[in-house]
Write an enzyme that holds these catalytic residues in place. Structure first.
Site, PDB file in Angstrom:
ATOM      1  N   ASN A   1      -4.050  -5.588  12.700  1.00  0.00           N
ATOM      2  CA  ASN A   1      -5.311  -4.869  12.880  1.00  0.00           C
ATOM      3  C   ASN A   1      -6.142  -5.425  14.037  1.00  0.00           C
ATOM      4  O   ASN A   1      -7.377  -5.391  14.018  1.00  0.00           O
ATOM      5  CB  ASN A   1      -6.127  -4.857  11.581  1.00  0.00           C
ATOM      6  CG  ASN A   1      -5.539  -3.896  10.558  1.00  0.00           C
ATOM      7  OD1 ASN A   1      -5.285  -2.732  10.873  1.00  0.00           O
ATOM      8  ND2 ASN A   1      -5.311  -4.376   9.348  1.00  0.00           N
TER       9      ASN A   1
ATOM     10  N   GLN B   1      -4.471  -7.468  -6.458  1.00  0.00           N
ATOM     11  CA  GLN B   1      -4.953  -7.924  -5.161  1.00  0.00           C
ATOM     12  C   GLN B   1      -6.299  -7.254  -4.858  1.00  0.00           C
ATOM     13  O   GLN B   1      -6.404  -6.029  -4.790  1.00  0.00           O
ATOM     14  CB  GLN B   1      -3.970  -7.633  -4.032  1.00  0.00           C
ATOM     15  CG  GLN B   1      -4.387  -8.376  -2.754  1.00  0.00           C
ATOM     16  CD  GLN B   1      -3.551  -8.035  -1.547  1.00  0.00           C
ATOM     17  OE1 GLN B   1      -3.535  -6.892  -1.117  1.00  0.00           O
ATOM     18  NE2 GLN B   1      -2.868  -9.027  -0.981  1.00  0.00           N
TER      19      GLN B   1
ATOM     20  N   ASN C   1      -4.446 -10.310   7.157  1.00  0.00           N
ATOM     21  CA  ASN C   1      -4.139  -9.047   7.842  1.00  0.00           C
ATOM     22  C   ASN C   1      -5.324  -8.333   8.479  1.00  0.00           C
ATOM     23  O   ASN C   1      -5.349  -7.109   8.603  1.00  0.00           O
ATOM     24  CB  ASN C   1      -3.405  -8.098   6.890  1.00  0.00           C
ATOM     25  CG  ASN C   1      -2.064  -8.650   6.458  1.00  0.00           C
ATOM     26  OD1 ASN C   1      -1.572  -9.627   7.041  1.00  0.00           O
ATOM     27  ND2 ASN C   1      -1.469  -8.058   5.436  1.00  0.00           N
TER      28      ASN C   1
ATOM     29  N   HIS D   1      -7.471 -10.994  -1.205  1.00  0.00           N
ATOM     30  CA  HIS D   1      -6.853 -10.609   0.071  1.00  0.00           C
ATOM     31  C   HIS D   1      -7.676 -11.207   1.212  1.00  0.00           C
ATOM     32  O   HIS D   1      -8.739 -10.716   1.566  1.00  0.00           O
ATOM     33  CB  HIS D   1      -6.821  -9.086   0.181  1.00  0.00           C
ATOM     34  CG  HIS D   1      -5.870  -8.558   1.220  1.00  0.00           C
ATOM     35  ND1 HIS D   1      -5.374  -9.337   2.249  1.00  0.00           N
ATOM     36  CD2 HIS D   1      -5.316  -7.334   1.392  1.00  0.00           C
ATOM     37  CE1 HIS D   1      -4.563  -8.608   3.004  1.00  0.00           C
ATOM     38  NE2 HIS D   1      -4.503  -7.389   2.507  1.00  0.00           N
TER      39      HIS D   1
ATOM     40  N   TYR E   1      -8.524  -8.046   7.536  1.00  0.00           N
ATOM     41  CA  TYR E   1      -9.562  -7.421   6.712  1.00  0.00           C
ATOM     42  C   TYR E   1     -10.778  -8.355   6.589  1.00  0.00           C
ATOM     43  O   TYR E   1     -10.871  -9.331   7.314  1.00  0.00           O
ATOM     44  CB  TYR E   1      -8.969  -7.005   5.367  1.00  0.00           C
ATOM     45  CG  TYR E   1      -7.868  -5.967   5.542  1.00  0.00           C
ATOM     46  CD1 TYR E   1      -8.151  -4.722   6.113  1.00  0.00           C
ATOM     47  CD2 TYR E   1      -6.550  -6.239   5.209  1.00  0.00           C
ATOM     48  CE1 TYR E   1      -7.151  -3.778   6.317  1.00  0.00           C
ATOM     49  CE2 TYR E   1      -5.542  -5.303   5.410  1.00  0.00           C
ATOM     50  CZ  TYR E   1      -5.852  -4.075   5.972  1.00  0.00           C
ATOM     51  OH  TYR E   1      -4.857  -3.143   6.191  1.00  0.00           O
TER      52      TYR E   1
ATOM     53  N   GLY F   1       8.600  -7.636   0.067  1.00  0.00           N
ATOM     54  CA  GLY F   1       7.823  -6.409   0.126  1.00  0.00           C
ATOM     55  C   GLY F   1       8.693  -5.173   0.103  1.00  0.00           C
ATOM     56  O   GLY F   1       9.027  -4.643  -0.955  1.00  0.00           O
ATOM     57  N   ARG F   2       9.079  -4.693   1.281  1.00  0.00           N
ATOM     58  CA  ARG F   2       9.794  -3.419   1.385  1.00  0.00           C
ATOM     59  C   ARG F   2      11.057  -3.335   0.531  1.00  0.00           C
ATOM     60  O   ARG F   2      11.366  -2.257   0.020  1.00  0.00           O
ATOM     61  CB  ARG F   2      10.111  -3.120   2.849  1.00  0.00           C
ATOM     62  CG  ARG F   2       8.869  -2.763   3.654  1.00  0.00           C
ATOM     63  CD  ARG F   2       9.167  -2.578   5.131  1.00  0.00           C
ATOM     64  NE  ARG F   2       7.943  -2.347   5.893  1.00  0.00           N
ATOM     65  CZ  ARG F   2       7.882  -2.371   7.202  1.00  0.00           C
ATOM     66  NH1 ARG F   2       8.973  -2.609   7.914  1.00  0.00           N
ATOM     67  NH2 ARG F   2       6.727  -2.176   7.824  1.00  0.00           N
TER      68      ARG F   2
ATOM     69  N   ARG G   1      -4.265 -14.768  -0.399  1.00  0.00           N
ATOM     70  CA  ARG G   1      -3.290 -14.487   0.657  1.00  0.00           C
ATOM     71  C   ARG G   1      -3.944 -14.678   2.016  1.00  0.00           C
ATOM     72  O   ARG G   1      -5.032 -14.142   2.272  1.00  0.00           O
ATOM     73  CB  ARG G   1      -2.780 -13.052   0.532  1.00  0.00           C
ATOM     74  CG  ARG G   1      -1.570 -12.765   1.430  1.00  0.00           C
ATOM     75  CD  ARG G   1      -1.168 -11.309   1.382  1.00  0.00           C
ATOM     76  NE  ARG G   1       0.247 -11.132   1.726  1.00  0.00           N
ATOM     77  CZ  ARG G   1       0.782  -9.991   2.113  1.00  0.00           C
ATOM     78  NH1 ARG G   1       0.032  -8.900   2.201  1.00  0.00           N
ATOM     79  NH2 ARG G   1       2.064  -9.910   2.402  1.00  0.00           N
TER      80      ARG G   1
ATOM     81  N   THR H   1       0.850  -1.195   0.000  1.00  0.00           N
ATOM     82  CA  THR H   1       0.000   0.000   0.000  1.00  0.00           C
ATOM     83  C   THR H   1       0.884   1.243   0.000  1.00  0.00           C
ATOM     84  O   THR H   1       1.729   1.407   0.881  1.00  0.00           O
ATOM     85  CB  THR H   1      -0.930  -0.013   1.223  1.00  0.00           C
ATOM     86  OG1 THR H   1      -1.848  -1.099   1.070  1.00  0.00           O
ATOM     87  CG2 THR H   1      -1.707   1.285   1.338  1.00  0.00           C
TER      88      THR H   1
END
Length: 366
Positions: free
Chosen positions: A237, A101, A180, A177, A182, A319-320, A229, A27
């Site tokens: 969260n 995604q 995480n 998705h 959601y 990722g990062r 995923r 994101t």
């Protein structure tokens, strides 16, 4: 010298990948504020990273109701489809593969981000211990309302429509998705799901929404272009479950029945520790899945090479490192140093910290 298997091709369902390195969904909050559409900087950002075997886009909401943060892209309007089509064309021109995604945040939202200022929706009216960003400030997420039983088919239909839009936008497939904290994750876990109807209570009931979403999306794409995923042991969260091991063993069983392109698993805490409490096992879940397995969370070059060589993973998602290393695959293959990202530019803004990171060769010339 033999090339490590990490850098060799693999087939995920119907999608041929030139290497086993995926760009994880990241994101970045740079969509056009007035309509949440991708813009020209997204085209360049993803094109630069087309060296990945597979790009998984940043999470993109399937409907206005599915939005949880300012300036995140969607996949429900013609303008959004048009914006994403420019992205997929650019990635394909540079020899890459890219999936979208699909995202519904559920309770991880705020009334200021919801249509008409309404409360977010969730399996049950239980507030999350989480924060979001509305474009002006960080706020505690709003208390949600529980979805009515009669509304759930409408949400599933939103996933189906979004999947069709992803076809029209030229993607190679989609990733659902389910991680995480959601919406899909909220239905799965008893920390957020207190329903007493056929979507709550037993593990079979709590996995029902996930199964229906997968069925709807597979009906559009075919199973061999759909991934999902999951983050079975993450508390992202503020989400918890009283007994996650049997829950996610059953979830994986259900997914096995579809023959999906891949299962993308967050191993441990999202963006954090890989350590697990006693009795919890990523390896057991991985062994339970009979398709292509994508590992994620804190992998180094050495860890990724070892995981693929030993069969613990078929693909490893980074990722990062992809934020500040557009040529990450080449750097990993050459065992070259990685550039560090500027955390101040992770979320929101323009090209700074987005498309201005140099490649290894460009940095050497400079």
């Amino acid at each position: 010298m033999t090339t490590p298997k990490l850098f060799t091709p693999v087939r995920a369902g119907a999608i041929d990948l030139k290497n086993r390195i995926a760009m994880a969904p990241l994101t970045r909050n740079r969509a056009r504020p007035e309509d949440d559409a991708p813009i020209d900087i997204h085209v360049e950002y993803y094109r630069q990273r087309a060296g990945a075997g597979l790009i998984i886009t940043e999470a993109s909401q399937i409907s206005p109701e599915g939005k949880g943060y300012a300036w995140t892209p969607g996949i429900y309007s013609p303008a959004q489809v048009e914006g994403w089509k420019k992205v997929t064309d650019a990635v394909h021109e540079d020899g890459g593969r890219i999936v979208l995604q699909m995202w519904h945040v559920g309770r991880i939202s705020h009334t200021s981000l919801q249509p008409g200022g309404q409360p977010p929706v969730a399996p049950s009216a239980i507030a999350a211990e989480a924060k979001t960003f509305n474009g002006q400030e960080f706020l505690a997420t709003s208390a949600p309302r529980a979805l009515e039983l009669s509304e759930i088919p409408r949400v599933v239909e939103d996933y189906r429509k979004a999947a069709k839009n992803a076809v029209d936008a030229g993607f190679d497939g989609v990733e659902i998705h389910g991680a995480n904290g959601y919406l899909i994750d909220q239905f799965l876990r008893d920390g957020a799901n207190k329903r007493t109807d056929e979507y709550g209570g037993s593990i079979e009931n709590r996995t029902r929404f996930m199964r229906e979403v997968v069925e709807a999306v597979v009906g559009v794409w075919g199973a061999d272009r759909v991934g999902i995923r999951l983050s079975p042991f993450s508390h992202a969260n503020g989400l918890t479950d009283s007994d996650p091991m049997p829950l996610f063993e059953r979830a994986v069983d259900i997914l096995n029945g579809f023959g999906l392109a891949y299962l993308h698993m967050v191993e441990g805490q999202t963006g954090g520790s890989r350590e697990l409490d006693e009795g919890l096992s990523i390896d057991a879940l991985r062994a339970h899945f009979d398709g292509v397995y994508m590992a994620n969370n804190g992998y180094t070059r050495e860890m990724a090479i070892e995981a693929v060589e030993t069969g613990k993973a078929d693909i490893v998602a980074f990722g990062r490192p992809f934020i500040s290393n557009p040529d990450l695959v080449e750097r990993l293959e050459r065992n070259a140093p990685l550039a560090e990202p500027d955390r101040a530019t992770f979320y929101g803004g323009g090209v700074q910290g987005y498309t201005d990171y140099p490649t290894l060769d460009a940095a050497a010339v400079a």
